[in-house]
Design a protein around this motif. Structure first.
Motif, short mmCIF file in Angstrom:
data_model
loop_
_atom_site.label_atom_id
_atom_site.label_comp_id
_atom_site.label_asym_id
_atom_site.label_seq_id
_atom_site.Cartn_x
_atom_site.Cartn_y
_atom_site.Cartn_z
N LEU A 130 34.74 22.29 74.67
CA LEU A 130 33.48 21.79 74.08
C LEU A 130 33.61 21.56 72.57
CD1 LEU A 130 31.06 24.04 76.12
CD2 LEU A 130 31.32 21.58 76.38
N SER A 134 36.58 26.18 69.63
CA SER A 134 37.00 26.53 70.98
C SER A 134 36.91 28.04 71.21
CB SER A 134 38.44 26.06 71.24
OG SER A 134 38.52 24.67 71.33
N ALA A 147 34.29 16.44 73.93
CA ALA A 147 32.91 16.27 74.39
C ALA A 147 32.21 15.23 73.52
CB ALA A 147 32.15 17.59 74.33
N PHE A 177 28.85 14.78 71.57
CA PHE A 177 27.72 15.52 71.02
C PHE A 177 26.75 14.54 70.35
CE2 PHE A 177 31.14 18.83 70.57
CZ PHE A 177 30.59 19.76 71.44
N THR A 185 31.64 16.13 78.89
CA THR A 185 32.78 16.88 78.39
C THR A 185 33.88 16.93 79.42
OG1 THR A 185 33.45 18.89 77.20
CG2 THR A 185 32.12 19.20 79.19
N TYR A 235 29.50 23.03 81.93
CA TYR A 235 28.64 22.03 81.30
C TYR A 235 27.20 22.52 81.23
CZ TYR A 235 26.08 17.76 80.41
OH TYR A 235 25.22 16.84 79.86
N TRP A 279 33.37 29.03 71.76
CA TRP A 279 32.90 28.66 73.11
C TRP A 279 33.52 29.54 74.18
CZ3 TRP A 279 28.69 26.37 74.32
CH2 TRP A 279 28.18 25.31 73.58
N ILE A 324 24.87 17.72 74.71
CA ILE A 324 26.24 17.47 75.17
C ILE A 324 26.14 16.40 76.25
CG2 ILE A 324 28.35 18.41 76.15
CD1 ILE A 324 27.53 21.14 75.11
N GLY A 378 26.97 25.42 78.67
CA GLY A 378 27.23 24.88 77.34
C GLY A 378 26.07 24.04 76.85
N SER A 379 25.49 23.25 77.75
CA SER A 379 24.36 22.38 77.38
C SER A 379 23.14 23.21 76.99
CB SER A 379 24.02 21.44 78.53
OG SER A 379 25.07 20.52 78.75
#
Length: 279
Positions: A208, A49, A213, A215, A189, A172, A52, A186, A175-176
């Protein structure tokens, strides 16, 4: 310090104006904490975390004050955080069809009121990521229920609803992109948001992680069935297919081999995403 709340996975303590969020090795599926812990899980969730939060700091601010100014016995699994007024909507983004989203689509052709094209199958990538919020129910008062975007507008107002949707989808999306470069999809999430004293929204809780999420390993992705999960869906599938558990308290004991396989997935996704070896 005063214990404010003991959740399924974390304890929240008050320390002056701050709070301490302490992650345990407990694991829950279907809203039930299982009696067997997953070694290192709390530290992995916390450290991933933090990674991220740093990666996405330019997308939306977060509640982290310090990851080191915590009691020594909680080192690695605790963070000092800003107090927020938590938004009582669970913000979920989906880019692929899986889990409850798949069930809703098979029943209604839509997820949380978002109509999707016909012919999608388990594991399909959606035409574009969608915002599929759910209600946030206090512990012991029932289960979260799907909401439409209109429900969120009615609950929080049009301006706040638009902010939640924008932030969720951008988290999202970014992060993706980061995960894709590491060979990870991903699928979906959930994120937690709270309101700071100045009225701004900030990310809170975890971000994430394999608890928050889905994965999948990109080189093994194949629509039309279950994927090789790098998250706790692996444990849900084990409980569904290998026990006669009715999803009520108490949960089943987890065999040693399944504990190890679950931990290995958490470690794998941490190492692949961060590029660091788990100690």
């Amino acid at each position: 310090m005063e214990l404010l709340h003991s959740g399924k996975i974390r304890e929240i303590y008050a320390d002056g104006e701050d709070i301490l969020l302490v992650a345990s090795d407990r694991i829950s599926i279907y809203d039930v904490v299982l009696p067997t812990a997953i070694p290192d899980k709390g530290k992995i969730l916390t450290q991933l975390s933090l990674w991220w939060f740093e990666q996405l700091a330019d997308v939306v601010p977060n509640h982290i004050i310090s990851s080191t100014d915590v009691p020594a016995e909680w080192a690695g699994r605790a963070v000092r955080c800003e107090r927020l007024d938590m938004v009582m909507v669970e913000c979920i983004a989906r880019g692929y069809l899986a889990g409850s989203g798949l069930k809703d689509y098979e029943r209604d052709g839509a997820v949380s009121g978002v109509v999707l094209p016909p012919g999608l199958i388990e594991g399909s990538q959606l035409p574009e990521p969608i915002f599929t919020p759910s209600s946030k129910v206090p512990p012991g008062q029932g289960h979260d229920e799907p909401m439409t975007y209109g429900d969120v507008e009615a609950k929080l107002g049009a301006e706040r609803a638009a902010e939640l949707k924008r932030i969720t989808l951008e988290v999202y999306r970014r992060g993706s992109e980061i995960a894709a470069a590491k060979g990870i999809i991903i699928a979906d999430t959930k994120i937690e948001l709270g309101v700071a004293k100045d009225g701004s929204l900030k990310l809170a809780d975890e971000l994430l992680t394999p608890d928050a999420a889905r994965f999948w390993s990109a080189d093994e992705w194949k629509p039309g069935g279950t994927q090789r999960y790098l998250d706790k869906q692996f444990l849900r599938d084990w409980a569904t297919h290998n026990t006669d558990w009715d999803r009520t308290e108490p949960g089943p004991e987890i065999p040693d081999k399944v504990v190890e396989a679950t931990r290995n997935r958490y470690v794998e996704v941490y190492e692949r995403l961060t590029g660091d070896k788990w100690r």
